[in-house]
Design an enzyme around this catalytic site. Structure first.
Site, PDB file in Angstrom:
ATOM      1  N   GLY A 123       0.746  -1.223  -0.175  1.00 12.10           N
ATOM      2  CA  GLY A 123      -0.166   0.021  -0.052  1.00 12.10           C
ATOM      3  C   GLY A 123       0.652   1.388  -0.060  1.00 12.10           C
ATOM      4  O   GLY A 123       0.419   2.137   0.675  1.00 12.10           O
ATOM      5  N   TYR A 160     -12.887  -1.737  13.551  1.00 11.10           N
ATOM      6  CA  TYR A 160     -11.556  -1.347  13.020  1.00 11.10           C
ATOM      7  C   TYR A 160     -10.570  -1.408  13.943  1.00 11.10           C
ATOM      8  O   TYR A 160      -9.335  -2.153  13.835  1.00 11.10           O
ATOM      9  CB  TYR A 160     -11.702   0.132  12.975  1.00 11.10           C
ATOM     10  CG  TYR A 160     -10.382   0.779  12.806  1.00 11.10           C
ATOM     11  CD1 TYR A 160      -9.736   0.605  11.471  1.00 11.10           C
ATOM     12  CD2 TYR A 160      -9.692   1.735  13.574  1.00 11.10           C
ATOM     13  CE1 TYR A 160      -8.570   1.171  11.137  1.00 11.10           C
ATOM     14  CE2 TYR A 160      -8.477   2.359  13.209  1.00 11.10           C
ATOM     15  CZ  TYR A 160      -7.742   2.008  12.243  1.00 11.10           C
ATOM     16  OH  TYR A 160      -6.858   2.822  12.060  1.00 11.10           O
ATOM     17  N   ILE A 210       1.751   7.660   4.147  1.00 17.13           N
ATOM     18  CA  ILE A 210       2.905   7.447   5.181  1.00 17.13           C
ATOM     19  C   ILE A 210       3.816   6.259   4.183  1.00 17.13           C
ATOM     20  O   ILE A 210       4.941   6.454   4.199  1.00 17.13           O
ATOM     21  CB  ILE A 210       2.432   6.877   6.495  1.00 17.13           C
ATOM     22  CG1 ILE A 210       1.883   8.088   7.036  1.00 17.13           C
ATOM     23  CG2 ILE A 210       3.435   6.343   7.095  1.00 17.13           C
ATOM     24  CD1 ILE A 210       1.130   7.553   8.606  1.00 17.13           C
ATOM     25  N   ASP A 256      -3.270  -6.761  -4.657  1.00 15.24           N
ATOM     26  CA  ASP A 256      -4.414  -6.661  -3.735  1.00 15.24           C
ATOM     27  C   ASP A 256      -3.720  -7.565  -2.577  1.00 15.24           C
ATOM     28  O   ASP A 256      -3.602  -9.002  -3.050  1.00 15.24           O
ATOM     29  CB  ASP A 256      -5.372  -7.156  -4.078  1.00 15.24           C
ATOM     30  CG  ASP A 256      -6.563  -7.040  -3.143  1.00 15.24           C
ATOM     31  OD1 ASP A 256      -6.404  -7.151  -1.891  1.00 15.24           O
ATOM     32  OD2 ASP A 256      -7.883  -6.814  -3.570  1.00 15.24           O
TER      33      ASP A 256
END
Length: 288
Positions: free
Chosen positions: A12, A163, A17, A69
């Site tokens: 990612g 989360y 970041i 992915d």
């Protein structure tokens, strides 16, 4: 210690970041594999694997953009294999990819629940597991996950339990793998910011421009990550690092450059333990 010639595999890392960590390593002359889902421009999010690769090359590194992915075991295995083929190995694995939705139990649909757990907890496990055979061959191997300290207080769960569970799943990977692979000399650590960081997640999920104005820039996390990677792996594992505290250990005392224009309290990030806040003189306003 320079990261020149080292190879980083970042999940990612096409923006935010992750990309900033990649650019910090690139300035040393590192090789960086960007494994992310964005190959075409997104209407709401900046950057693709290709623009990230261009930025890395411009900063002085070598880049390998990989459409991946991390929910797919096959794609992760292919991405890691491509990285090893291109650069000869992997020295550093960075689990940066993450999905977020800050909703209560009744407001969280199971599709989103599954996404957060597949990307955060399962993705971190899968990417780490796939990189480890190559890390065992590296001179100073590191796994670093952008994951919070395991602070088991109800306040971190009550407003967004799904989360929090997914994010702490990343932290539990750090805890377990640091012990499991200590004999192999692989450093397995987590890094988390003291304050909120100005990223797309903050602007799109946490509060928009108003929140961004009381955040630090991603460079503080990148500088902290670089400092961690420069430490001997066998002497630096099983830690839940906080970015500012890492840099203080490195002798940094002036953090104003990471929050240009901010004159008042900074927004504190989720999951930062109370004892950490007590150790710093940074003025922080918690958003929980």
């Amino acid at each position: 210690m320079s990261l020149a010639g080292k190879t980083l595999f970042i999940s990612g890392g096409s923006r935010g970041i992750g990309l900033t960590i990649a650019l910090r390593a690139a300035r040393d002359g590192a090789n960086v594999a960007i494994a992310a889902k964005t190959a075409e421009p997104h209407p709401k999010l900046p950057g693709t694997i290709h623009t990230a690769a261009g930025d890395i090359e411009a900063a002085g590194g070598k880049a390998l953009p990989i459409l991946c992915d991390i929910r797919s075991e096959e794609q992760v295995e292919e991405a890691v294999a491509a990285t090893v083929e291109a650069f000869g190995g992997i020295d550093i694995c960075i689990n940066n990819a993450s999905a977020i939705q800050l909703t209560g139990t009744l407001q969280t649909d199971m599709k989103r629940y599954d996404l957060m757990h597949q990307v955060n907890a399962r993705g971190t496990f899968l990417v780490s597991k796939t990189c480890i055979p190559h890390l065992k061959k590296a001179e100073n191997p590191h796994i670093l996950s952008l994951a919070p300290p395991l602070d088991m207080k109800a306040k971190w769960f009550k407003n967004h339990v799904a989360y929090s569970m997914a994010k702490f799943g990343m932290s539990m990977c750090t805890l377990g793998m640091s012990a499991e692979f200590a004999a192999d000399g692989i450093a397995v650590n987590a890094l988390w910011p003291l304050t909120a960081i100005d990223t797309a997640a903050v602007r799109n999920v946490l509060g928009g421009e108003a929140m961004a104005k009381v955040c630090r820039t991603p460079e503080i996390v990148a500088d902290a990550a670089h400092a961690i990677f420069s430490r001997p792996a066998r002497e630096c594992t099983g830690n839940f690092f906080i970015d500012e505290m890492v840099l203080r250990e490195e002798g940094v005392m002036d953090f104003a450059k990471y929050a240009p224009g901010v004159t008042g309290p900074l927004a504190g990030d989720f999951f930062v333990p109370d004892e950490v806040l007590e150790e710093t003189d940074t003025e922080v306003r918690m958003i929980v």
